[in-house]
Write a protein that holds these residues in place. Structure first.
Motif, PDB file in Angstrom:
ATOM      1  N   VAL A  16       0.895  -1.160   0.000  1.00  7.63           N
ATOM      2  CA  VAL A  16       0.000   0.000   0.000  1.00  7.63           C
ATOM      3  C   VAL A  16       0.929   1.203   0.000  1.00  7.63           C
ATOM      4  N   PRO A  40       0.491 -11.841  15.213  1.00  2.01           N
ATOM      5  CA  PRO A  40       0.119 -10.601  15.911  1.00  2.01           C
ATOM      6  C   PRO A  40      -0.688  -9.637  15.055  1.00  2.01           C
ATOM      7  N   ALA A  43      -0.037  -8.388  11.238  1.00  2.00           N
ATOM      8  CA  ALA A  43       0.892  -9.331  10.590  1.00  2.00           C
ATOM      9  C   ALA A  43       0.549  -9.545   9.117  1.00  2.00           C
ATOM     10  N   LYS A  45      -2.724 -11.079   8.186  1.00  2.00           N
ATOM     11  CA  LYS A  45      -3.618 -12.245   8.061  1.00  2.00           C
ATOM     12  C   LYS A  45      -4.846 -11.904   7.209  1.00  2.00           C
TER      13      LYS A  45
HETATM   14  N1  ATP Z   1      -5.798  -0.449   2.489  1.00  2.17           N
HETATM   15  C1  ATP Z   1      -4.845  -0.301   3.394  1.00  2.17           C
HETATM   16  N2  ATP Z   1      -4.226   0.881   3.565  1.00  2.17           N
HETATM   17  C2  ATP Z   1      -3.246   1.031   4.469  1.00  2.17           C
HETATM   18  N3  ATP Z   1      -2.802   0.057   5.264  1.00  2.17           N
HETATM   19  C3  ATP Z   1      -3.385  -1.150   5.137  1.00  2.17           C
HETATM   20  C4  ATP Z   1      -4.428  -1.400   4.202  1.00  2.17           C
HETATM   21  N4  ATP Z   1      -4.802  -2.687   4.320  1.00  2.17           N
HETATM   22  C5  ATP Z   1      -4.027  -3.213   5.285  1.00  2.17           C
HETATM   23  N5  ATP Z   1      -3.170  -2.298   5.777  1.00  2.17           N
HETATM   24  C6  ATP Z   1      -2.175  -2.511   6.819  1.00  2.17           C
HETATM   25  O1  ATP Z   1      -1.573  -3.774   6.602  1.00  2.17           O
HETATM   26  C7  ATP Z   1      -1.221  -4.380   7.834  1.00  2.17           C
HETATM   27  C8  ATP Z   1      -1.790  -5.792   7.850  1.00  2.17           C
HETATM   28  O2  ATP Z   1      -3.202  -5.701   7.985  1.00  2.17           O
HETATM   29  P1  ATP Z   1      -4.116  -6.968   8.282  1.00  2.17           P
HETATM   30  O3  ATP Z   1      -5.489  -6.444   8.459  1.00  2.17           O
HETATM   31  O4  ATP Z   1      -3.888  -8.002   7.257  1.00  2.17           O
HETATM   32  O5  ATP Z   1      -3.514  -7.464   9.665  1.00  2.17           O
HETATM   33  P2  ATP Z   1      -3.987  -8.697  10.550  1.00  2.17           P
HETATM   34  O6  ATP Z   1      -2.837  -9.637  10.682  1.00  2.17           O
HETATM   35  O7  ATP Z   1      -5.246  -9.258  10.020  1.00  2.17           O
HETATM   36  O8  ATP Z   1      -4.193  -7.955  11.947  1.00  2.17           O
HETATM   37  P3  ATP Z   1      -5.316  -8.071  13.108  1.00  2.17           P
HETATM   38  O9  ATP Z   1      -4.928  -9.244  13.932  1.00  2.17           O
HETATM   39  O10 ATP Z   1      -5.138  -6.783  13.829  1.00  2.17           O
HETATM   40  O11 ATP Z   1      -6.675  -8.197  12.460  1.00  2.17           O
HETATM   41  C9  ATP Z   1      -1.775  -3.481   8.923  1.00  2.17           C
HETATM   42  O12 ATP Z   1      -0.721  -2.718   9.463  1.00  2.17           O
HETATM   43  C10 ATP Z   1      -2.779  -2.603   8.204  1.00  2.17           C
HETATM   44  O13 ATP Z   1      -2.869  -1.340   8.796  1.00  2.17           O
END
Ligand code: ATP
Length: 242
Positions: A16, A40, A43, A45
């Motif tokens: 991004v 975490p 990460a 996911k």
């Molecule tokens: N469209 C976007 N714009 C900016 N940052 C994004 C975007 N999509 C995801 N991110 C960033 O990418 C990283 C991974 O996001 P993701 O939602 O996959 O994490 P996750 O492992 O599912 O976390 P959680 O356990 O908090 O749900 C995060 O830091 C999130 O802020």
């Protein structure tokens, strides 16, 4: 009975702006059953699930689902389910629109799916008026009604009470036994322990570990997995292993 499609990610990168969210992610999820994605916050996911479901496109790398010979029917249950302003039954029927069913077949499937998540009595209620947990169950009903080959779930029980969680876990087990490949994001390691056949651990957009649930939870090999699992351990039966 369907055949669980393999999911292969090869050097997948997702960015991004200047930020690399998924960083050369490699994973071969080839066994049937339930695979848990853990790791975490931040990460990657949820982004990984969206990449697998084609909702996001990788900057580079490849994602292959199935063997390429047959269409893989997918369903996604999001962390915050989106319902349209219509009845609960209509929201489930939406997931069946391109299956070529007769109206009678479709209605029977909708009713069966609602019954499985204990929402049959709410069939005619506006979906947006259901509670958060009820909407989450409705989202699962919508997903299961299409009998998907691949079912992707992002924290599907995060807002549910223990009884509803047990119902959902039972349905996921049942779907996996019937041949649906289930990919589940969960921070609940007790749930991962109860449900998952294997566990993929993500950290900073990379796969740091992938193995059988028991092995990953009780004896993680990577420092990242170890650090994450140790913090979550009070909720599992593995505390003594550390
Ligand atoms: N469209 C976007 N714009 C900016 N940052 C994004 C975007 N999509 C995801 N991110 C960033 O990418 C990283 C991974 O996001 P993701 O939602 O996959 O994490 P996750 O492992 O599912 O976390 P959680 O356990 O908090 O749900 C995060 O830091 C999130 O802020």
């Amino acid at each position: 009975m369907s055949i669980a499609p393999p999911v292969r990610l090869d050097e997948v990168v997702y960015r991004v702006g200047a930020r690399t969210i998924i960083d050369r992610l490699d994973a071969a999820i080839t066994a049937p059953g339930i695979t848990a994605l853990i790791g975490p916050n931040g990460a990657g996911k949820s982004v990984t699930l969206r990449l697998i479901d084609n909702l996001l496109l990788p900057a580079s790398g490849t994602i292959r689902i199935g063997t390429g010979r047959a269409h893989v029917r997918r369903a996604f249950v999001f962390q915050r389910p989106a319902m349209i302003r219509a009845s609960a039954a209509y929201n489930v029927a939406l997931g069946l629109s391109d299956l070529g069913l007769t109206r009678r077949e479709r209605d029977a499937r909708v009713r069966a799916a609602l019954a499985r998540v204990d929402l049959l009595a709410r069939a005619d209620d506006p979906a947006t008026k259901l509670s958060g947990g009820e909407q989450q169950r409705l989202a699962l009903a919508r997903a299961l009604a299409s009998a998907p080959h691949l079912l992707l779930l992002d924290e599907p029980t995060a807002n549910l009470d223990p009884a509803a969680t047990e119902v959902i876990e039972g349905l996921l087990r049942e779907a996996a036994r019937a041949g649906t490949k289930v990919l589940l994001v969960s921070h609940n390691l007790g749930q991962v322990d109860r449900l998952a056949d294997d566990v993929l651990v993500l950290s900073e957009g990379r796969a740091v570990e992938h193995g059988p649930t028991r092995q990953v939870l009780s004896a993680p090999r990577s420092a990242e997995a170890r650090a994450y699992i140790k913090r979550e351990l009070p909720w599992t039966s593995y505390a003594a292993a550390f």
